[in-house]
Write a protein that holds these residues in place. Structure first.
Motif, PDB file in Angstrom:
ATOM      1  N   MET A 119      64.315  56.737  76.546  1.00 13.97           N
ATOM      2  CA  MET A 119      63.520  57.822  75.990  1.00 13.97           C
ATOM      3  C   MET A 119      62.077  57.410  75.749  1.00 13.97           C
ATOM      4  O   MET A 119      61.217  58.245  75.477  1.00 13.97           O
ATOM      5  CB  MET A 119      64.133  58.297  74.669  1.00 13.97           C
ATOM      6  CG  MET A 119      65.551  58.828  74.805  1.00 13.97           C
ATOM      7  SD  MET A 119      65.671  60.197  75.984  1.00 13.97           S
ATOM      8  CE  MET A 119      64.699  61.445  75.143  1.00 13.97           C
ATOM      9  N   LEU A 120      61.800  56.107  75.843  1.00 14.76           N
ATOM     10  CA  LEU A 120      60.462  55.620  75.533  1.00 14.76           C
ATOM     11  C   LEU A 120      59.750  54.974  76.714  1.00 14.76           C
ATOM     12  O   LEU A 120      58.528  55.025  76.806  1.00 14.76           O
ATOM     13  CB  LEU A 120      60.531  54.604  74.377  1.00 14.76           C
ATOM     14  CG  LEU A 120      61.053  55.124  73.037  1.00 14.76           C
ATOM     15  CD1 LEU A 120      61.140  53.984  72.035  1.00 14.76           C
ATOM     16  CD2 LEU A 120      60.165  56.236  72.499  1.00 14.76           C
ATOM     17  N   VAL A 121      60.509  54.366  77.610  1.00 16.06           N
ATOM     18  CA  VAL A 121      59.862  53.613  78.688  1.00 16.06           C
ATOM     19  C   VAL A 121      59.351  54.537  79.795  1.00 16.06           C
ATOM     20  O   VAL A 121      59.802  55.666  79.954  1.00 16.06           O
ATOM     21  CB  VAL A 121      60.822  52.573  79.308  1.00 16.06           C
ATOM     22  CG1 VAL A 121      61.240  51.548  78.264  1.00 16.06           C
ATOM     23  CG2 VAL A 121      62.039  53.251  79.917  1.00 16.06           C
ATOM     24  N   GLU A 122      58.382  54.023  80.539  1.00 15.95           N
ATOM     25  CA  GLU A 122      57.861  54.726  81.715  1.00 15.95           C
ATOM     26  C   GLU A 122      57.864  53.739  82.877  1.00 15.95           C
ATOM     27  O   GLU A 122      56.896  53.038  83.125  1.00 15.95           O
ATOM     28  CB  GLU A 122      56.435  55.230  81.465  1.00 15.95           C
ATOM     29  CG  GLU A 122      55.873  56.039  82.623  1.00 15.95           C
ATOM     30  CD  GLU A 122      54.418  56.429  82.406  1.00 15.95           C
ATOM     31  OE1 GLU A 122      53.774  56.858  83.379  1.00 15.95           O
ATOM     32  OE2 GLU A 122      53.927  56.292  81.276  1.00 15.95           O
ATOM     33  N   LYS A 123      58.993  53.642  83.539  1.00 12.87           N
ATOM     34  CA  LYS A 123      59.134  52.697  84.638  1.00 12.87           C
ATOM     35  C   LYS A 123      58.268  53.139  85.809  1.00 12.87           C
ATOM     36  O   LYS A 123      58.352  54.279  86.270  1.00 12.87           O
ATOM     37  CB  LYS A 123      60.595  52.596  85.074  1.00 12.87           C
ATOM     38  CG  LYS A 123      61.517  52.034  83.993  1.00 12.87           C
ATOM     39  CD  LYS A 123      61.181  50.574  83.702  1.00 12.87           C
ATOM     40  CE  LYS A 123      62.158  49.979  82.715  1.00 12.87           C
ATOM     41  NZ  LYS A 123      61.886  48.552  82.456  1.00 12.87           N
ATOM     42  N   GLU A 124      57.453  52.211  86.308  1.00 15.31           N
ATOM     43  CA  GLU A 124      56.483  52.567  87.348  1.00 15.31           C
ATOM     44  C   GLU A 124      56.691  51.817  88.653  1.00 15.31           C
ATOM     45  O   GLU A 124      56.033  52.098  89.639  1.00 15.31           O
ATOM     46  CB  GLU A 124      55.066  52.276  86.829  1.00 15.31           C
ATOM     47  CG  GLU A 124      54.696  53.103  85.598  1.00 15.31           C
ATOM     48  CD  GLU A 124      53.514  52.528  84.847  1.00 15.31           C
ATOM     49  OE1 GLU A 124      53.601  51.358  84.440  1.00 15.31           O
ATOM     50  OE2 GLU A 124      52.518  53.239  84.678  1.00 15.31           O
ATOM     51  N   HIS A 125      57.594  50.833  88.634  1.00 13.45           N
ATOM     52  CA  HIS A 125      57.681  49.976  89.811  1.00 13.45           C
ATOM     53  C   HIS A 125      59.036  49.271  89.841  1.00 13.45           C
ATOM     54  O   HIS A 125      59.639  49.036  88.794  1.00 13.45           O
ATOM     55  CB  HIS A 125      56.554  48.933  89.756  1.00 13.45           C
ATOM     56  CG  HIS A 125      56.465  48.083  90.986  1.00 13.45           C
ATOM     57  ND1 HIS A 125      56.202  48.606  92.233  1.00 13.45           N
ATOM     58  CD2 HIS A 125      56.602  46.750  91.161  1.00 13.45           C
ATOM     59  CE1 HIS A 125      56.183  47.624  93.115  1.00 13.45           C
ATOM     60  NE2 HIS A 125      56.427  46.505  92.506  1.00 13.45           N
ATOM     61  N   VAL A 126      59.502  48.943  91.035  1.00 14.30           N
ATOM     62  CA  VAL A 126      60.724  48.148  91.180  1.00 14.30           C
ATOM     63  C   VAL A 126      60.484  47.002  92.155  1.00 14.30           C
ATOM     64  O   VAL A 126      59.578  47.055  92.990  1.00 14.30           O
ATOM     65  CB  VAL A 126      61.924  48.996  91.673  1.00 14.30           C
ATOM     66  CG1 VAL A 126      62.330  50.015  90.628  1.00 14.30           C
ATOM     67  CG2 VAL A 126      61.613  49.672  93.003  1.00 14.30           C
ATOM     68  N   ALA A 127      61.288  45.959  92.032  1.00  9.00           N
ATOM     69  CA  ALA A 127      61.223  44.807  92.923  1.00  9.00           C
ATOM     70  C   ALA A 127      62.644  44.300  93.143  1.00  9.00           C
ATOM     71  O   ALA A 127      63.601  44.790  92.527  1.00  9.00           O
ATOM     72  CB  ALA A 127      60.341  43.709  92.318  1.00  9.00           C
TER      73      ALA A 127
END
Length: 264
Positions: free
Chosen positions: A45-53
């Motif tokens: 509810m808080l994070v804003e994931k912007e990328h994966v590896a």
């Protein structure tokens, strides 16, 4: 996902690393690292994931007291042209700090460090005209990331800066184009390509119907695209940009996301 599939075709099923590579998630520009890494797993509810590896947990040594843990990180999405080794003790074969990009005008350095049992800090240092800035991104390596569409791709669709790039094997830019979808800025599209070992930038008006020209042809060739493919893409972009209702709605949603991100 495609990268993991390709890796698994290169190693035998009885190899200890087979099917052990997994996707990890990143959030960028973390201001309170100590507080953030206390969230295991991250609060959706808080994070804003912007990328994966892609990641692989590793262990060197097998004797009592000689086991050393770490990670292998593969990140072609950020144009890192090497496999990064991140050891908990920062000793060999730990990659350490390295130059990720150096265009002459801007130099960017990366360093990856194990911050906790579940997080790796991805420290970025950027130097422009002798002025240096830095920030920390965090990779959650404690568990595989399974919600790419929900948490990453949908957000990226609304970013108001778009680019299509061709890079060499070391991640250096060769050719491409970029433009803004912001209604106040969506007036030009910039093409760039190499000419006499220098990058040439060509600005073109954002129109609904582009006319083929030498700049488009040179850019298309260096981007390894088929003949006429870049012109067709530009015309699609021009059509979308001139859909005022769509662009206005996209800009509004993007602004709302930025507001939520800032408040978090």
């Amino acid at each position: 996902m495609e990268l993991i599939e390709r890796i698994n075709t290169l190693i035998t099923r009885d190899h200890s690393a087979f099917s052990k590579f997994y996707i990890v998630s990143a959030e960028e520009s973390i201001e309170t690292v100590e507080t953030y890494i206390c969230n295991v797993p991250p609060n959706v509810m808080l994070v804003e994931k912007e990328h994966v590896a892609v990641c692989l947990k590793i262990q060197i040594g097998s004797g009592i007291g000689s086991k050393r843990s770490g990670y292998l990180l593969l990140d072609p999405g950020y144009h890192v042209s090497r496999v990064v080794t991140i050891m908990e003790d920062k000793s060999y074969p730990h990659t350490g700090c390295f130059v990720q990009e150096d265009s002459g005008k801007k130099k960017k350095e990366y360093e990856y460090i194990v911050t906790s049992p579940d997080y790796v800090s991805w420290n970025v240092t950027e130097t422009k005209s002798d002025y240096q800035t830095g920030w920390t991104n965090l990779l959650f390596v404690g568990r595989p990331f399974l919600s790419g569409i929900d948490f990453a791709e949908r957000r990226n669709l609304l970013y108001d800066f778009k680019s299509i790039l061709q890079r060499d094997c070391k991640g250096q830019l060769l050719a491409g184009l970029y433009f803004s979808t912001n209604p106040k800025k969506a007036k030009k599209v910039t093409l760039f390509y190499m000419e006499n070992n220098n990058v040439v930038y060509k600005h073109q008006n954002m129109v609904e119907l582009f006319v083929d020209n030498p700049d488009i042809q040179l850019c298309e060739e260096q981007m390894n695209m088929k003949e006429g493919e870049l012109l067709q893409m530009l015309n699609s972009i021009g059509t979308i940009i001139h859909d005022e209702d769509f662009i206005t709605q996209s800009a509004k949603i993007n602004k709302e996301i930025w507001t939520i991100s800032r408040d978090n």
